[in-house]
Design a protein around this motif. Structure first.
Motif: not given
Length: 428
Positions: A55-57, A102, A110, A112, A114, A116
């Motif tokens: 996800s990105c925020d 990434g 950001a 992330s 989640e 792993r």
């Protein structure tokens, strides 16, 4: 949308200074966001399916600080999701994919991972040398040529992206890839020794036997090494990059299309929770495209929770592999549930553009009225008049930003080649 809508509703009701009430929800102008970016953020929780993996925020990336590829976008990729990312060339799709993988740092926001997940990424134009993640094996002399980065090295290169490279699953699989690489190198050394004669042949055979013994030890200790070897052989063969002589070629000697096929074969053979593919059908003929769509669909039918996010302009491939579409347009991302129908995407996209056009028309009328009101106000305005003037400036700036984003994107849909239609025409 919240900024524009609040300002528009407030100003619509303003028939005079006393009739206008200031809207507390309107952000200060310095922090205003375009309505398209807020639409994307509001839709972030609409990703159905399994648990969210990536996800990105509030992700933002700018060309120069004033023109944006995307601004304040928030979205997620759930387990089992099959999403197509579309938009005109140069709008920022590849940049967004790299940020999600990434591999590129956004200006703000950001990304992330989640739970792993193992995330694999195949870029639009694969490089002619090793990724940074595989550089350590080159430094240790574990690439097949020890000097040149060959096709065999690239086929056994880990395609894991970003922080997922450090997961136990990815680490274990990377070791299996290195074992297959060593086995292929030993096999090639054995074949080369067979054509030699005299003392040179004896020395080469002895060196090949030593390499093979070491490779067999690695394959024996690797998790699923022989299965991976078989998978790589099959996938490389299907994408026409598996022949022994071809595997010995330096990657730097390959065409862009050949490098793309090698990267696809490597990624498809590796274990993944999320697969990010940037223009996977580029340089593929229609038979290869058809096979790739079948392969991706077969992995889902086998009960895999593989999540797929791909960039493509190919309508045929999009319809066969994805059931929803994300469109990057005017610095925002819009989401469409299509059920695999490109016609549904086009219809809903047109509905969105029509609604936005109507909003812009209403805003233009309000701005014209407020501009006339603002010009008549005395210098020492009352508090309510000052509030109304501030709201007018907010709406004016947000409207200009929206119009500017739309002009910069010059958004169109379906501009890419429809290779499915081309294949049908060729068959006829």
């Amino acid at each position: 949308m919240q900024l524009l809508s609040t300002a528009v509703l407030a100003l619509l009701g303003a028939t005079g200074t006393d009739a206008w009430l200031p809207a507390a929800a309107v952000r200060p102008r310095a922090h205003a966001r375009s309505h398209t970016a807020i639409l994307a953020a509001a839709d972030a929780d609409a990703n159905g399916g399994g648990a969210r993996l990536v996800s990105c925020d509030a992700l933002t990336k700018s060309y120069d600080g004033t023109r944006y590829q995307f601004r304040d976008i928030s979205l997620g990729i759930a387990a089992g999701a099959r999403i197509g990312l579309t938009g005109i060339n140069g709008v920022g799709k590849s940049t967004l994919m790299k940020c999600l993988a990434g591999l590129e740092t956004p200006d703000a926001g950001a990304v992330s991972f989640e739970g792993r997940p193992v995330v694999l990424y195949v870029e639009q134009e694969p490089a002619s040398g090793p990724r940074q993640s595989d550089q350590s094996s080159v430094n240790r002399g574990l690439n097949s040529g020890a000097q040149l980065w060959t096709v065999a090295d690239a086929l056994t290169e880990t395609m894991v992206a970003g922080p997922s490279a450090s997961t136990p699953e990815a680490t274990k699989h990377a070791e299996s890839l290195l074992a297959v690489r060593a086995y292929w190198a030993a096999t090639a050394a054995t074949e080369e020794a067979l054509v030699l004669t005299g003392p040179e042949k004896d020395r080469a055979e002895a060196a090949a036997e030593e390499k093979m013994a070491a490779a067999m030890d690695l394959m024996g200790s690797a998790d699923g090494g022989w299965e991976l070897d078989e998978q790589l052989e099959e996938l490389a063969g299907r994408l026409d990059v598996g022949a022994g002589a071809f595997r010995r070629r330096p990657v730097s000697s390959l065409s862009g299309g050949e490098r793309k096929r090698v990267a696809l074969a490597a990624a498809l053979a590796q274990r993944a929770d999320v697969l990010l593919l940037d223009e996977p059908t580029n340089h593929l003929d229609w038979e290869a495209i058809d096979w790739l769509a079948d392969h991706l669909n077969a992995r889902s039918r086998r009960g895999s929770q593989l999540s797929l996010l791909l960039v493509t302009h190919d309508r045929y491939f999009l319809e066969r592999t994805c059931d929803e579409v994300l469109e990057l347009d005017s610095a925002a991302v819009y989401r469409y549930r299509t059920g695999g129908s490109y016609a549904t995407f086009l219809r809903r996209r047109e509905e969105r553009l029509t609604a936005e056009g109507a909003d812009l028309g209403r805003q233009a009328k309000i701005l014209k009225r407020e501009a006339a009101w603002d010009a008549k106000q005395p210098r020492a305005q009352q508090a309510k008049s000052k509030s109304r003037g501030a709201a007018y400036q907010d709406l004016k700036e947000a409207n200009a930003q929206m119009v500017g984003d739309r002009a910069a994107s010059a958004a169109t849909a379906g501009g890419g080649a429809d290779l499915g239609a081309a294949a049908e025409a060729a068959a006829q």
